[in-house]
Design an enzyme around this catalytic site. Sequence first.
Site, PDB file in Angstrom:
ATOM      1  CB  SER A 280      -0.918   0.002   1.233  1.00  0.00           C
ATOM      2  OG  SER A 280      -0.172  -0.216   2.410  1.00  0.00           O
TER       3      SER A 280
ATOM      4  CD  GLU B  79      -3.815   3.301  -5.110  1.00  0.00           C
ATOM      5  OE1 GLU B  79      -3.850   4.534  -5.104  1.00  0.00           O
ATOM      6  OE2 GLU B  79      -3.223   2.640  -4.235  1.00  0.00           O
TER       7      GLU B  79
END
Length: 291
Positions: free
Chosen positions: A119, A152
Amino acid sequence: MEVSKVGIVGAGQMGNGIAHVFALAGYDVMMTDIDRDALDRAVAQIDQNLERQVSREKINADAKTDAMRRISTTLDLPELGTTDLVIEAATERETIKTAIFEDLVPHLQPHTILTSNTSSISITRLASRTDRPEKFMGFHFMNPVPVMQLVELIRGIATDEPTFKTCLGVVDKLGKTAASAEDFPAFIVNRILMPMINEAVYTLYEGVGSVKSIDESLRLGANHPMGPLELADFIGLDTCLAIMNVLHDGLADTKYRPCPLLTKYVEAGWLGRKTQRGFYDYRQDPPTPTR
């Protein structure tokens, strides 16, 4: 490149969610972890979550049966060498991730794409520790994976176009939406989200508001589905702190300095829901604020 078999490293909350959506989308999934109990819990959790989707008529019983049949588990990391795409979903610590890649790389097929669900950590730096930086990229799912629609996709400096296009096609087959992010600390979602959470902790730390008033203010005043402190507990305070440290170290801006109170909670082992205590005490029903 056609992807049919996917390897997932890590059977925690993110790993089992990723396995769930890939199996449901028709991919053969091999999940690995260092702990057999973690693998067994992950398979049980996937079964439970799929059953919930059946009960809500999101999928039918045959789809659940087929998805569960596509999932296999192993304690032997090199077995993932037979897959076309590997998604690393281990703890958000760079030393752990690089050790995994170094152990796995000698067993991979030449065409295998290697990705990380990190992340916040530099994709370029992770890729440089492998033999295939051009076939390496960030593949960041949101939590909980079966529910959240965004993924993402982060290219490192060496990631080639065929690798990006293949991963883009995979996201599309999963029925999710891809957001392309540049390889800067915390990418898009956490670059915006984590400083907001950190500021909420500062607001608590400085006595501007209580846990209850801060979360109510954002839920009712900004129409957020969950208050920032409740959300931090859901994510895990250790993960929030790790991402803030990546932002602070990587961008060298004091606005990303982790709140001392966040550090204190992590030092206490009060990491949120997973340890039953964070900004709320989950040993009580309903959970009660700890400050």
